[in-house]
Design a protein around this motif. Structure first.
Motif, PDB file in Angstrom:
ATOM      1  N   VAL A  42       5.445  14.219  -8.417  1.00 49.83           N
ATOM      2  CA  VAL A  42       6.508  15.236  -8.396  1.00 49.83           C
ATOM      3  C   VAL A  42       7.206  15.357  -9.979  1.00 49.83           C
ATOM      4  O   VAL A  42       7.405  16.544 -10.362  1.00 49.83           O
ATOM      5  CB  VAL A  42       7.635  14.645  -7.506  1.00 49.83           C
ATOM      6  CG1 VAL A  42       8.976  15.222  -7.716  1.00 49.83           C
ATOM      7  CG2 VAL A  42       7.234  14.634  -5.931  1.00 49.83           C
ATOM      8  N   ARG A  43       7.130  14.422 -10.652  1.00 50.74           N
ATOM      9  CA  ARG A  43       7.653  14.495 -12.098  1.00 50.74           C
ATOM     10  C   ARG A  43       6.968  15.442 -12.889  1.00 50.74           C
ATOM     11  O   ARG A  43       7.333  16.061 -13.660  1.00 50.74           O
ATOM     12  CB  ARG A  43       7.871  12.985 -12.688  1.00 50.74           C
ATOM     13  CG  ARG A  43       8.856  12.169 -11.907  1.00 50.74           C
ATOM     14  CD  ARG A  43       9.158  10.950 -12.820  1.00 50.74           C
ATOM     15  NE  ARG A  43      10.021   9.945 -11.801  1.00 50.74           N
ATOM     16  CZ  ARG A  43      11.162  10.072 -11.946  1.00 50.74           C
ATOM     17  NH1 ARG A  43      11.986  11.108 -12.441  1.00 50.74           N
ATOM     18  NH2 ARG A  43      12.193   9.169 -11.131  1.00 50.74           N
ATOM     19  N   ALA A  44       5.737  15.076 -12.574  1.00 49.88           N
ATOM     20  CA  ALA A  44       4.655  16.132 -13.334  1.00 49.88           C
ATOM     21  C   ALA A  44       4.681  17.565 -13.216  1.00 49.88           C
ATOM     22  O   ALA A  44       4.803  18.265 -14.083  1.00 49.88           O
ATOM     23  CB  ALA A  44       3.060  15.627 -13.200  1.00 49.88           C
ATOM     24  N   ALA A  45       5.035  17.764 -11.653  1.00 51.15           N
ATOM     25  CA  ALA A  45       5.325  19.165 -11.190  1.00 51.15           C
ATOM     26  C   ALA A  45       6.799  19.634 -11.881  1.00 51.15           C
ATOM     27  O   ALA A  45       6.776  20.985 -12.202  1.00 51.15           O
ATOM     28  CB  ALA A  45       5.361  19.259 -10.050  1.00 51.15           C
ATOM     29  N   GLU A  46       7.614  18.849 -11.918  1.00 50.86           N
ATOM     30  CA  GLU A  46       8.839  19.116 -12.611  1.00 50.86           C
ATOM     31  C   GLU A  46       8.837  19.555 -14.330  1.00 50.86           C
ATOM     32  O   GLU A  46       9.333  20.434 -14.597  1.00 50.86           O
ATOM     33  CB  GLU A  46       9.919  17.995 -12.353  1.00 50.86           C
ATOM     34  CG  GLU A  46      10.370  18.191 -10.879  1.00 50.86           C
ATOM     35  CD  GLU A  46      11.284  16.813 -10.757  1.00 50.86           C
ATOM     36  OE1 GLU A  46      12.244  17.090  -9.665  1.00 50.86           O
ATOM     37  OE2 GLU A  46      11.468  15.949 -11.432  1.00 50.86           O
ATOM     38  N   SER A  47       8.141  18.869 -14.696  1.00 56.18           N
ATOM     39  CA  SER A  47       8.066  18.810 -16.019  1.00 56.18           C
ATOM     40  C   SER A  47       7.074  20.020 -16.643  1.00 56.18           C
ATOM     41  O   SER A  47       7.157  20.603 -17.843  1.00 56.18           O
ATOM     42  CB  SER A  47       7.147  17.764 -16.909  1.00 56.18           C
ATOM     43  OG  SER A  47       5.848  17.380 -16.448  1.00 56.18           O
ATOM     44  N   SER A  48       6.259  20.360 -15.646  1.00 61.83           N
ATOM     45  CA  SER A  48       5.608  21.719 -15.864  1.00 61.83           C
ATOM     46  C   SER A  48       5.897  23.032 -15.558  1.00 61.83           C
ATOM     47  O   SER A  48       5.535  24.094 -15.793  1.00 61.83           O
ATOM     48  CB  SER A  48       4.046  21.546 -15.431  1.00 61.83           C
ATOM     49  OG  SER A  48       4.060  21.401 -14.198  1.00 61.83           O
TER      50      SER A  48
ATOM     51  N   LEU B  67       2.744   9.392  -5.396  1.00 65.09           N
ATOM     52  CA  LEU B  67       3.501  10.583  -5.299  1.00 65.09           C
ATOM     53  C   LEU B  67       4.826  10.938  -6.385  1.00 65.09           C
ATOM     54  O   LEU B  67       4.933  12.183  -6.599  1.00 65.09           O
ATOM     55  CB  LEU B  67       4.060  10.667  -3.927  1.00 65.09           C
ATOM     56  CG  LEU B  67       4.794  11.973  -3.140  1.00 65.09           C
ATOM     57  CD1 LEU B  67       3.840  13.239  -3.332  1.00 65.09           C
ATOM     58  CD2 LEU B  67       5.324  11.662  -1.945  1.00 65.09           C
ATOM     59  N   THR B  68       5.481  10.011  -6.528  1.00 65.06           N
ATOM     60  CA  THR B  68       6.625  10.224  -7.607  1.00 65.06           C
ATOM     61  C   THR B  68       6.091  10.721  -8.571  1.00 65.06           C
ATOM     62  O   THR B  68       6.678  11.695  -9.263  1.00 65.06           O
ATOM     63  CB  THR B  68       7.358   8.946  -7.754  1.00 65.06           C
ATOM     64  OG1 THR B  68       7.987   8.420  -6.429  1.00 65.06           O
ATOM     65  CG2 THR B  68       8.582   9.206  -8.750  1.00 65.06           C
ATOM     66  N   ASP B  69       5.049  10.286  -9.288  1.00 62.22           N
ATOM     67  CA  ASP B  69       4.351  10.696 -10.560  1.00 62.22           C
ATOM     68  C   ASP B  69       4.118  11.983 -10.447  1.00 62.22           C
ATOM     69  O   ASP B  69       4.352  12.814 -11.513  1.00 62.22           O
ATOM     70  CB  ASP B  69       3.271   9.937 -11.015  1.00 62.22           C
ATOM     71  CG  ASP B  69       3.659   8.428 -11.220  1.00 62.22           C
ATOM     72  OD1 ASP B  69       4.679   8.357 -11.644  1.00 62.22           O
ATOM     73  OD2 ASP B  69       2.749   7.545 -11.482  1.00 62.22           O
TER      74      ASP B  69
ATOM     75  N   ALA C 206       0.761  -1.095  -0.065  1.00 66.42           N
ATOM     76  CA  ALA C 206      -0.064   0.068   0.083  1.00 66.42           C
ATOM     77  C   ALA C 206       0.981   1.333  -0.095  1.00 66.42           C
ATOM     78  O   ALA C 206       0.921   2.127  -1.004  1.00 66.42           O
ATOM     79  CB  ALA C 206      -0.823  -0.026   1.168  1.00 66.42           C
ATOM     80  N   LEU C 207       2.189   1.309   0.760  1.00 68.12           N
ATOM     81  CA  LEU C 207       2.690   2.387   0.866  1.00 68.12           C
ATOM     82  C   LEU C 207       3.737   2.499  -0.513  1.00 68.12           C
ATOM     83  O   LEU C 207       3.773   3.759  -0.799  1.00 68.12           O
ATOM     84  CB  LEU C 207       3.817   2.398   2.038  1.00 68.12           C
ATOM     85  CG  LEU C 207       4.536   3.589   2.270  1.00 68.12           C
ATOM     86  CD1 LEU C 207       3.755   4.801   2.445  1.00 68.12           C
ATOM     87  CD2 LEU C 207       5.352   3.398   3.379  1.00 68.12           C
ATOM     88  N   ARG C 208       4.164   1.272  -0.978  1.00 67.56           N
ATOM     89  CA  ARG C 208       4.757   1.617  -2.118  1.00 67.56           C
ATOM     90  C   ARG C 208       3.945   2.060  -3.178  1.00 67.56           C
ATOM     91  O   ARG C 208       4.262   2.942  -4.231  1.00 67.56           O
ATOM     92  CB  ARG C 208       5.228   0.048  -2.663  1.00 67.56           C
ATOM     93  CG  ARG C 208       6.608  -0.578  -1.995  1.00 67.56           C
ATOM     94  CD  ARG C 208       7.032  -1.581  -2.817  1.00 67.56           C
ATOM     95  NE  ARG C 208       6.074  -2.673  -2.886  1.00 67.56           N
ATOM     96  CZ  ARG C 208       5.959  -3.704  -2.236  1.00 67.56           C
ATOM     97  NH1 ARG C 208       6.468  -3.921  -1.289  1.00 67.56           N
ATOM     98  NH2 ARG C 208       5.073  -4.608  -2.812  1.00 67.56           N
ATOM     99  N   ARG C 209       2.852   1.556  -3.277  1.00 67.15           N
ATOM    100  CA  ARG C 209       1.815   2.256  -4.431  1.00 67.15           C
ATOM    101  C   ARG C 209       1.605   3.850  -4.316  1.00 67.15           C
ATOM    102  O   ARG C 209       1.391   4.579  -5.306  1.00 67.15           O
ATOM    103  CB  ARG C 209       0.333   1.429  -4.273  1.00 67.15           C
ATOM    104  CG  ARG C 209       0.693   0.063  -4.842  1.00 67.15           C
ATOM    105  CD  ARG C 209      -0.575  -0.728  -4.836  1.00 67.15           C
ATOM    106  NE  ARG C 209      -0.667  -1.880  -5.695  1.00 67.15           N
ATOM    107  CZ  ARG C 209      -1.572  -2.807  -5.617  1.00 67.15           C
ATOM    108  NH1 ARG C 209      -2.487  -2.624  -4.634  1.00 67.15           N
ATOM    109  NH2 ARG C 209      -1.417  -4.037  -6.345  1.00 67.15           N
ATOM    110  N   ARG C 210       1.328   4.203  -2.978  1.00 67.83           N
ATOM    111  CA  ARG C 210       1.221   5.517  -2.714  1.00 67.83           C
ATOM    112  C   ARG C 210       2.339   6.491  -3.035  1.00 67.83           C
ATOM    113  O   ARG C 210       2.301   7.594  -3.510  1.00 67.83           O
ATOM    114  CB  ARG C 210       0.819   5.787  -1.291  1.00 67.83           C
ATOM    115  CG  ARG C 210       0.317   7.391  -0.799  1.00 67.83           C
ATOM    116  CD  ARG C 210      -0.783   7.503  -1.629  1.00 67.83           C
ATOM    117  NE  ARG C 210      -1.374   8.997  -1.765  1.00 67.83           N
ATOM    118  CZ  ARG C 210      -0.816  10.000  -2.494  1.00 67.83           C
ATOM    119  NH1 ARG C 210       0.029   9.863  -3.484  1.00 67.83           N
ATOM    120  NH2 ARG C 210      -0.997  11.315  -2.535  1.00 67.83           N
ATOM    121  N   LEU C 211       3.445   5.799  -2.664  1.00 66.65           N
ATOM    122  CA  LEU C 211       4.961   6.528  -3.144  1.00 66.65           C
ATOM    123  C   LEU C 211       4.792   6.630  -4.683  1.00 66.65           C
ATOM    124  O   LEU C 211       5.611   7.738  -5.031  1.00 66.65           O
ATOM    125  CB  LEU C 211       5.867   5.851  -2.345  1.00 66.65           C
ATOM    126  CG  LEU C 211       6.032   6.117  -1.081  1.00 66.65           C
ATOM    127  CD1 LEU C 211       7.435   5.085  -0.306  1.00 66.65           C
ATOM    128  CD2 LEU C 211       6.533   7.478  -0.450  1.00 66.65           C
TER     129      LEU C 211
END
Length: 216
Positions: free
Chosen positions: A210-216, A206-208, A198-203
């Motif tokens: 973060v990457r989306a925020a960086e790319s925008s 969250l990683t996605d 469950a925590l892996r999936r949530r992380l």
């Protein structure tokens, strides 16, 4: 001078022969021992989990192969031990014998028509094999990830009627935070959830983000 790769028609045998050739001819590989391999084993196991949970079929096949290479590597090292050598065939034979013992409903006269009945046979066979153990915690690795270890230990604790500590609703110390986290794992176990997954999936989510925020 080039050396031809093993050409056995058996793919698993070819993989074992390839490992043997690498150990014979690669100066880096010749220096590696069991302890040196542990970080690689942990890394490959983690990458296989990623492939199972979020990868493609090609990723899964590749990561299974990488993990198999670690098994072959350890067996090749073990085969050269002067005091107590064993090779991949010994490993495979011991595995087959153990799985046959633990599945008497498949290879013997026992009957199991539900998963719960299968587990009864499995645990009985395992108990017979591990009769020298003095604690339900024997064999539980402290190197497991903390959430997975918590879920495992909670299951063992239930076998001897040990209750986990109650959790403060609003933890104010690190110790109370530990109790609160353990309480969440208790809830996960009660519901049949996998706390670590469950925590892996949530992380991953969250990683996605973060990457989306960086790319925008």
């Amino acid at each position: 001078m080039s050396h031809p790769l093993p050409s056995s028609g058996d793919a698993l045998r070819r993989a074992a022969e390839t490992m043997h050739a690498v150990r014979e001819r690669c100066v880096w590989t010749q220096q590696i021992d069991h302890d040196d391999l542990v970080p690689y084993l942990q890394e490959e196991a983690a990458e296989l989990v990623d492939a199972v949970e979020a990868g493609t079929r090609a990723d899964l096949k590749e990561e299974l192969g990488d993990l198999l290479w670690q098994v072959l590597f350890h067996a090749e090292i073990a085969s050269r031990d002067e005091a107590d050598p064993f090779d991949i065939d010994d490993v495979a034979e011991a595995l087959a014998e153990k799985m046959i013992r633990r599945h008497p409903h498949v290879f013997g006269d026992a009957v199991a028509t539900t998963p719960a009945e299968v587990l009864v046979h499995w645990n009985a066979a395992k108990a017979a094999e591990k009769h020298s153990r003095t604690s339900v915690l024997d064999g539980v690795s402290s190197h497991m990830p903390s959430l997975a270890l918590a879920q495992k230990v909670l299951g063992k604790a239930a076998q001897v009627d040990v209750e986990p500590p109650s959790a403060a609703p609003d933890p104010a110390t690190e110790a109370e935070l530990g109790d609160a986290l353990l309480a969440l794992v208790v809830r996960a176990r009660t519901e049949g959830w996998d706390a670590e997954r469950a925590l892996r999936r949530r992380l991953r989510a969250l990683t996605d983000e973060v990457r989306a925020a960086e790319s925008s």
